[in-house]
Design a protein around this motif. Structure first.
Motif, PDB file in Angstrom:
ATOM      1  N   PHE A   1       0.803  -1.188   0.128  1.00  0.00           N
ATOM      2  CA  PHE A   1       0.043  -0.045  -0.119  1.00  0.00           C
ATOM      3  C   PHE A   1       0.743   1.250   0.008  1.00  0.00           C
ATOM      4  CE2 PHE A   1      -2.932  -3.041   2.359  1.00  0.00           C
ATOM      5  CZ  PHE A   1      -3.874  -3.064   0.965  1.00  0.00           C
ATOM      6  N   TRP A   2       2.256   1.176   0.146  1.00  0.00           N
ATOM      7  CA  TRP A   2       3.072   2.667   0.080  1.00  0.00           C
ATOM      8  C   TRP A   2       2.692   3.346  -1.150  1.00  0.00           C
ATOM      9  CZ3 TRP A   2       5.102   5.329   3.854  1.00  0.00           C
ATOM     10  CH2 TRP A   2       5.946   6.307   3.246  1.00  0.00           C
ATOM     11  N   GLY A   3       2.448   4.649  -0.691  1.00  0.00           N
ATOM     12  CA  GLY A   3       2.429   5.448  -1.963  1.00  0.00           C
ATOM     13  C   GLY A   3       0.809   5.287  -2.859  1.00  0.00           C
ATOM     14  N   THR A   4       0.007   4.741  -1.830  1.00  0.00           N
ATOM     15  CA  THR A   4      -1.309   4.756  -2.322  1.00  0.00           C
ATOM     16  C   THR A   4      -2.392   5.376  -1.506  1.00  0.00           C
ATOM     17  OG1 THR A   4      -1.930   2.487  -1.539  1.00  0.00           O
ATOM     18  CG2 THR A   4      -0.986   2.456  -3.788  1.00  0.00           C
ATOM     19  N   GLU A   5      -3.456   5.461  -1.941  1.00  0.00           N
ATOM     20  CA  GLU A   5      -4.538   6.298  -1.067  1.00  0.00           C
ATOM     21  C   GLU A   5      -5.054   5.421   0.224  1.00  0.00           C
ATOM     22  OE1 GLU A   5      -8.013   8.219  -2.503  1.00  0.00           O
ATOM     23  OE2 GLU A   5      -6.742   8.595  -4.364  1.00  0.00           O
ATOM     24  N   PRO A   6      -5.036   4.034   0.196  1.00  0.00           N
ATOM     25  CA  PRO A   6      -5.354   3.324   1.602  1.00  0.00           C
ATOM     26  C   PRO A   6      -4.387   3.500   2.553  1.00  0.00           C
ATOM     27  CG  PRO A   6      -5.660   2.049  -0.458  1.00  0.00           C
ATOM     28  CD  PRO A   6      -4.975   3.144  -0.972  1.00  0.00           C
ATOM     29  N   MET A   7      -3.148   4.015   2.283  1.00  0.00           N
ATOM     30  CA  MET A   7      -2.165   4.388   3.560  1.00  0.00           C
ATOM     31  C   MET A   7      -2.661   5.373   4.542  1.00  0.00           C
ATOM     32  SD  MET A   7       0.597   2.435   4.039  1.00  0.00           S
ATOM     33  CE  MET A   7       1.508   3.652   4.831  1.00  0.00           C
ATOM     34  N   VAL A   8      -3.543   6.102   3.872  1.00  0.00           N
ATOM     35  CA  VAL A   8      -4.000   7.249   4.722  1.00  0.00           C
ATOM     36  C   VAL A   8      -4.438   6.674   6.191  1.00  0.00           C
ATOM     37  CG1 VAL A   8      -6.141   7.389   3.913  1.00  0.00           C
ATOM     38  CG2 VAL A   8      -5.171   9.540   4.995  1.00  0.00           C
ATOM     39  N   THR A   9      -5.161   5.491   6.158  1.00  0.00           N
ATOM     40  CA  THR A   9      -5.683   4.925   7.314  1.00  0.00           C
ATOM     41  C   THR A   9      -4.635   4.578   8.302  1.00  0.00           C
ATOM     42  OG1 THR A   9      -5.956   2.752   6.009  1.00  0.00           O
ATOM     43  CG2 THR A   9      -7.837   4.140   5.990  1.00  0.00           C
ATOM     44  N   MET A  10      -3.581   4.287   7.630  1.00  0.00           N
ATOM     45  CA  MET A  10      -2.345   3.949   8.767  1.00  0.00           C
ATOM     46  C   MET A  10      -1.817   5.178   9.084  1.00  0.00           C
ATOM     47  SD  MET A  10       0.998   1.779   8.233  1.00  0.00           S
ATOM     48  CE  MET A  10      -0.046   0.136   8.017  1.00  0.00           C
TER      49      MET A  10
ATOM     50  N   PHE B   1      -6.897  15.316   0.439  1.00  0.00           N
ATOM     51  CA  PHE B   1      -5.811  14.989   1.134  1.00  0.00           C
ATOM     52  C   PHE B   1      -5.263  13.563   1.014  1.00  0.00           C
ATOM     53  CE2 PHE B   1      -3.709  13.038   5.039  1.00  0.00           C
ATOM     54  CZ  PHE B   1      -2.820  13.813   5.369  1.00  0.00           C
ATOM     55  N   ARG B   2      -6.051  12.498   0.798  1.00  0.00           N
ATOM     56  CA  ARG B   2      -5.728  11.159   0.421  1.00  0.00           C
ATOM     57  C   ARG B   2      -4.877  11.040  -0.888  1.00  0.00           C
ATOM     58  NH1 ARG B   2     -11.102   9.778   1.096  1.00  0.00           N
ATOM     59  NH2 ARG B   2     -11.301   9.171  -1.264  1.00  0.00           N
ATOM     60  N   ARG B   3      -5.155  11.693  -1.622  1.00  0.00           N
ATOM     61  CA  ARG B   3      -4.424  11.715  -2.973  1.00  0.00           C
ATOM     62  C   ARG B   3      -3.146  12.627  -2.934  1.00  0.00           C
ATOM     63  NH1 ARG B   3      -9.441  13.696  -5.567  1.00  0.00           N
ATOM     64  NH2 ARG B   3      -8.175  15.840  -5.569  1.00  0.00           N
ATOM     65  N   TRP B   4      -2.918  13.735  -2.033  1.00  0.00           N
ATOM     66  CA  TRP B   4      -1.778  14.198  -1.683  1.00  0.00           C
ATOM     67  C   TRP B   4      -0.963  13.441  -1.104  1.00  0.00           C
ATOM     68  CZ3 TRP B   4       0.574  15.401   2.649  1.00  0.00           C
ATOM     69  CH2 TRP B   4       1.895  16.110   2.648  1.00  0.00           C
ATOM     70  N   LEU B   5      -1.424  12.941   0.116  1.00  0.00           N
ATOM     71  CA  LEU B   5      -0.799  11.884   0.945  1.00  0.00           C
ATOM     72  C   LEU B   5       0.274  10.838   0.319  1.00  0.00           C
ATOM     73  CD1 LEU B   5       0.716  11.441   3.721  1.00  0.00           C
ATOM     74  CD2 LEU B   5      -1.540   9.996   4.115  1.00  0.00           C
ATOM     75  N   ALA B   6      -0.868  10.205  -0.747  1.00  0.00           N
ATOM     76  CA  ALA B   6      -0.182   9.044  -1.724  1.00  0.00           C
ATOM     77  C   ALA B   6       1.300   9.686  -2.516  1.00  0.00           C
ATOM     78  CB  ALA B   6      -1.268   8.567  -2.438  1.00  0.00           C
ATOM     79  N   ARG B   7       1.136  10.842  -3.044  1.00  0.00           N
ATOM     80  CA  ARG B   7       2.073  11.533  -3.963  1.00  0.00           C
ATOM     81  C   ARG B   7       3.192  11.759  -2.924  1.00  0.00           C
ATOM     82  NH1 ARG B   7       2.668  16.742  -5.996  1.00  0.00           N
ATOM     83  NH2 ARG B   7       0.487  17.242  -4.925  1.00  0.00           N
ATOM     84  N   PHE B   8       2.851  12.341  -1.681  1.00  0.00           N
ATOM     85  CA  PHE B   8       4.119  12.695  -0.800  1.00  0.00           C
ATOM     86  C   PHE B   8       4.682  11.507  -0.521  1.00  0.00           C
ATOM     87  CE2 PHE B   8       4.953  13.681   3.896  1.00  0.00           C
ATOM     88  CZ  PHE B   8       5.991  14.505   3.590  1.00  0.00           C
ATOM     89  N   GLN B   9       4.206  10.498  -0.259  1.00  0.00           N
ATOM     90  CA  GLN B   9       5.050   9.092   0.016  1.00  0.00           C
ATOM     91  C   GLN B   9       5.852   8.649  -1.105  1.00  0.00           C
ATOM     92  OE1 GLN B   9       1.837   6.347   1.050  1.00  0.00           O
ATOM     93  NE2 GLN B   9       1.682   7.149   3.464  1.00  0.00           N
ATOM     94  N   ARG B  10       5.232   8.768  -2.301  1.00  0.00           N
ATOM     95  CA  ARG B  10       6.211   8.386  -3.411  1.00  0.00           C
ATOM     96  C   ARG B  10       7.165   9.097  -3.647  1.00  0.00           C
ATOM     97  NH1 ARG B  10       0.981   7.907  -5.508  1.00  0.00           N
ATOM     98  NH2 ARG B  10       1.088   9.610  -7.013  1.00  0.00           N
TER      99      ARG B  10
END
Length: 444
Positions: free
Chosen positions: A160-169, A180-189
């Motif tokens: 899940f790293w770099g994908t929207e489901p990671m926001v729940t963790m 925010f979910r889209r941004w956090l996934a991009r931030f992780q990548r």
């Protein structure tokens, strides 16, 4: 305006950093393996948090090597975790900061603890947010994460790293915000790839800074969320019980970072804490790894070689020792006649120095025994003293010819590095209370 991103150098590696604000005190804020100094400013929550910190400090931020805008690291041979304190020191040197407070979140806790222990003169205060001294369960650390749970977390990161489901963790309080979910996934990548994050987290699971906690001299504030699932508050209690005069503040919520869930509470506590901290006096004690070496059968060698050739051999030994201790960033305290006493900030460098010294001297027919222990040493002018020095001397005395023995404390601090240790069992060390587990270096 966003602060300019600049680079500090550590050898050939570049470490990205930013500075915001001008007023004292200097405050370093780090989130360990989960940082990108440029991308962080795209989220209003993080931007507000950072600007608020900079309103009462000169805020210093950096990406540790291998993450964000800093140079990458080889994932198959990551450096010992102690070396991440060097990243911080390099940045502080670059921005001419003699002394700073440290605010460590996520997996930056052990690094900040190690830095505060080895460099008390440069640490004005320590703030540990949802941090821990170690992650995995052990006989003397029952609150740790079981191995099977750690492996499950690594598997989740892989998927899940770099994908929207990671926001729940990472930020469950923002799980309902699509932007925010889209941004956090991009931030992780942008921070690191899934394989790199797995490697960093696996290395984090091997960290153990618990032995350093009683040696922390800086005023310490522990902020921990009551319902944090990834690092339960029992870890915060453990830190507060073992760091002298530490203050624990329980925060509401579940999130691992301070940015998005009730950030104003954390910021208020940080500001109140820092404004009441006094400048740390010049330390008289410091955390260090002590190395003792001894030439095997030196008395017999004198008889074999004669006084003149023995003195020449000792001169070569002393010259080589000075060079290698300096090469591995140690301090040669003194010669013991047919050996040395040296100190190092990190045990990994001390082990590599001892191994290199043994290999070099073997070429002229000299065999060494060596002993290492990490603990608190007393600074006595050009000399050092204290129980850690006595323990290291006794560890060396227990070593066989050609052997490098280390204490369990050293083992805990080099876990996850390229150093291979073999258990030699429990020993009684002359003049030292208790049983001591000693280990031999098989491969540095």
């Amino acid at each position: 305006m966003r602060p300019e991103t600049k680079y500090a150098r550590l050898g050939r590696d570049r470490i990205a950093y930013q500075v915001l604000g001008e007023d004292p005190p200097d405050l370093v804020m780090t989130t360990g393996s989960f940082s990108h100094v440029d991308m962080a400013w795209e989220d209003p929550g993080i931007a507000l948090f950072l600007r608020t910190l900079a309103s009462f400090s000169r805020l210093i931020m950096f990406d540790r090597r291998g993450t964000g805008a800093s140079d990458p690291l080889p994932l198959d041979s990551l450096p010992p975790w102690e070396t991440y304190a060097q990243d911080l020191a390099a940045v502080l040197d670059e921005v001419a900061s003699e002394q700073a407070a440290l605010l460590a979140q996520v997996d930056a806790g052990p690094m900040a603890i190690f830095f505060a222990g080895t460099k008390p003169d440069r640490t004005s205060a320590l703030i540990l947010a949802n941090a821990t001294a170690r992650y995995l369960v052990a006989d003397d650390y029952p609150i740790g994460v079981p191995t099977e749970v750690a492996e499950a977390v690594l598997a989740q990161l892989d998927q899940f790293w770099g994908t929207e489901p990671m926001v729940t963790m990472q930020a469950p309080s923002r799980a309902g915000d699509e932007r925010f979910r889209r941004w956090l996934a991009r931030f992780q990548r942008t921070i690191a790839s899934p394989r790199a994050i797995q490697a960093f987290l696996r290395a984090s699971f091997e960290m153990d800074a618990s032995s350093i906690l009683p040696l922390i001299q800086a005023p310490t504030l522990i902020l921990h969320r009551r319902d944090c699932q990834l690092v339960p508050i029992s870890h915060g209690y453990y830190l507060a019980e073992r760091i002298p005069r530490a203050t624990l503040v329980e925060l509401p919520g579940t999130e691992l970072t301070l940015f998005w869930e009730t950030p104003e509470l954390a910021l208020d506590h940080v500001e109140q804490f820092l404004t009441g901290v006094r400048r740390v006096a010049q330390p008289t004690r410091v955390l260090a790894t002590v190395l003792f070496t001894d030439i095997v059968a030196s008395t017999q060698r004198v008889g074999q070689l004669g006084d003149r050739r023995w003195r020449e051999l000792l001169n070569v030994h002393d010259e080589l020792t000075r060079r290698l201790v300096e090469e591995f960033d140690g301090r040669l305290v003194k010669s013991t006649g047919d050996g040395i006493l040296a100190t190092f900030e990190g045990p990994g460098r001390a082990i590599h120095c001892a191994a290199a010294l043994g290999e070099e001297l073997a070429g002229i027919g000299v065999q060494l025994r060596a002993g290492l222990h990490t603990g608190e040493v007393e600074l006595r002018g050009d000399d050092v003293g204290g129980i850690a020095v006595h323990v290291a001397a006794r560890v060396m005395a227990a070593a066989e010819p050609g052997e490098i023995l280390v204490s369990r404390t050293v083992r805990d601090l080099v876990a996850g590095s390229d150093v291979t240790l073999e258990d030699r069992g429990m020993y009684l060390l002359k003049g030292i209370d208790g049983d001591w587990q000693l280990l031999a270096v098989a491969r540095p």
